[in-house]
Design an enzyme around this catalytic site. Sequence first.
Site, PDB file in Angstrom:
ATOM      1  N   GLY A  28      29.869  64.678 -42.829  1.00 31.39           N
ATOM      2  CA  GLY A  28      28.859  65.086 -41.856  1.00 31.39           C
ATOM      3  C   GLY A  28      28.402  66.514 -42.034  1.00 31.39           C
ATOM      4  O   GLY A  28      28.663  67.145 -43.060  1.00 31.39           O
ATOM      5  N   LEU A  30      25.314  67.367 -42.392  1.00 32.48           N
ATOM      6  CA  LEU A  30      24.589  67.082 -43.638  1.00 32.48           C
ATOM      7  C   LEU A  30      23.574  68.164 -43.965  1.00 32.48           C
ATOM      8  O   LEU A  30      22.945  68.742 -43.082  1.00 32.48           O
ATOM      9  CB  LEU A  30      23.894  65.720 -43.513  1.00 32.48           C
ATOM     10  CG  LEU A  30      24.829  64.557 -43.165  1.00 32.48           C
ATOM     11  CD1 LEU A  30      24.028  63.261 -42.998  1.00 32.48           C
ATOM     12  CD2 LEU A  30      25.914  64.378 -44.214  1.00 32.48           C
ATOM     13  N   HIS A  31      23.442  68.430 -45.259  1.00 30.50           N
ATOM     14  CA  HIS A  31      22.496  69.443 -45.731  1.00 30.50           C
ATOM     15  C   HIS A  31      21.741  68.906 -46.941  1.00 30.50           C
ATOM     16  O   HIS A  31      21.885  67.734 -47.316  1.00 30.50           O
ATOM     17  CB  HIS A  31      23.220  70.758 -46.038  1.00 30.50           C
ATOM     18  CG  HIS A  31      24.415  70.611 -46.928  1.00 30.50           C
ATOM     19  ND1 HIS A  31      24.324  70.132 -48.225  1.00 30.50           N
ATOM     20  CD2 HIS A  31      25.730  70.832 -46.716  1.00 30.50           C
ATOM     21  CE1 HIS A  31      25.521  70.107 -48.759  1.00 30.50           C
ATOM     22  NE2 HIS A  31      26.401  70.512 -47.862  1.00 30.50           N
ATOM     23  N   HIS A  34      23.555  66.805 -49.512  1.00 29.83           N
ATOM     24  CA  HIS A  34      23.752  65.393 -49.146  1.00 29.83           C
ATOM     25  C   HIS A  34      22.448  64.609 -49.303  1.00 29.83           C
ATOM     26  O   HIS A  34      22.443  63.465 -49.740  1.00 29.83           O
ATOM     27  CB  HIS A  34      24.237  65.272 -47.692  1.00 29.83           C
ATOM     28  CG  HIS A  34      25.554  65.925 -47.434  1.00 29.83           C
ATOM     29  ND1 HIS A  34      25.689  67.064 -46.677  1.00 29.83           N
ATOM     30  CD2 HIS A  34      26.805  65.595 -47.840  1.00 29.83           C
ATOM     31  CE1 HIS A  34      26.960  67.413 -46.615  1.00 29.83           C
ATOM     32  NE2 HIS A  34      27.669  66.540 -47.308  1.00 29.83           N
TER      33      HIS A  34
END
Length: 279
Positions: A28, A30-31, A34
């Site tokens: 998780g 997320l950036h 990802h």
Amino acid sequence: MHVARTVADFRAAHAALTGTLGLVPTMGYLHEGHRSLMRRARAECDAVAVSIFVNPTQFGPNDDFDRYPRDEEHDLAICREEGVSLVLMPPVEEIYPEGATTTVSVGPLSTTLEGAARPGHFDGVTTVVSKLFAIVQPERAYFGQKDAQQLMVIRRMSRDLLLPLEVVGCPTVREPDGLALSSRNVYLSPEERAQALSLSRGLRRAEAAWADGVRDAEALRALVREEIEAQPLARIDYVSLAEQGSLAECAGPATRDALLSLAVRFGKTRLIDNVLLAV
Ligand code: PAF
């Protein structure tokens, strides 16, 4: 997009899918890194599943499990934007039911570098990833090259356990100034962030020297160290030049493809980065 919080619900939704499935396992927060994995999965598979699970067993007692950044709404919005079909977002009890004692360990490859600095870390990673593979049953699974040793360990596990899937490694995504993207970057103060640029600078310096023909392992490690040691807030955990297949530390001239990797602390934040050096 279907969001499953239980294994049973995920399996039911999965049964309705046709074609190839790509899995992007994440913790998780997320950036862009990802997103790049999801885009690659979308390009190569008929449907994409993302798992979002902060896995307690890969954190040591002094690691940041409790304060690991979480933002469910933001993560689900990113998955929607990237055309993800299925999200697996289970509570801990779904993945580690009471009484579960089985672990997966790949042995020596997981006890050096990150494994030496964080004992048990990779056993936690391989245990959870093998469970995710068993639940999601993807044809392909996507991991970032930024966690280079993790990628090697998962490839070894998949090969050794004869798992019927392809493990795909994807390039590290960086900020324009060179900082490798990581969910942990949010912990950095502005001063620490500025000094953290020494990591990619050091790696680039060594990469340039390698391109010029420098092969001496200690000289290459020293180029990286010099850059980082000039930063007052940086504390080096390790700078390593290791053979790609075995991760055995190189001594003297490097004669094979090598992984130049590092881990550096800024206060409580521990950053990792690497480059591959090909002969
Ligand atoms: O790289 C990560 O985010 C995690 O280690 C992974 C692969 C999702 C396992 O928890």
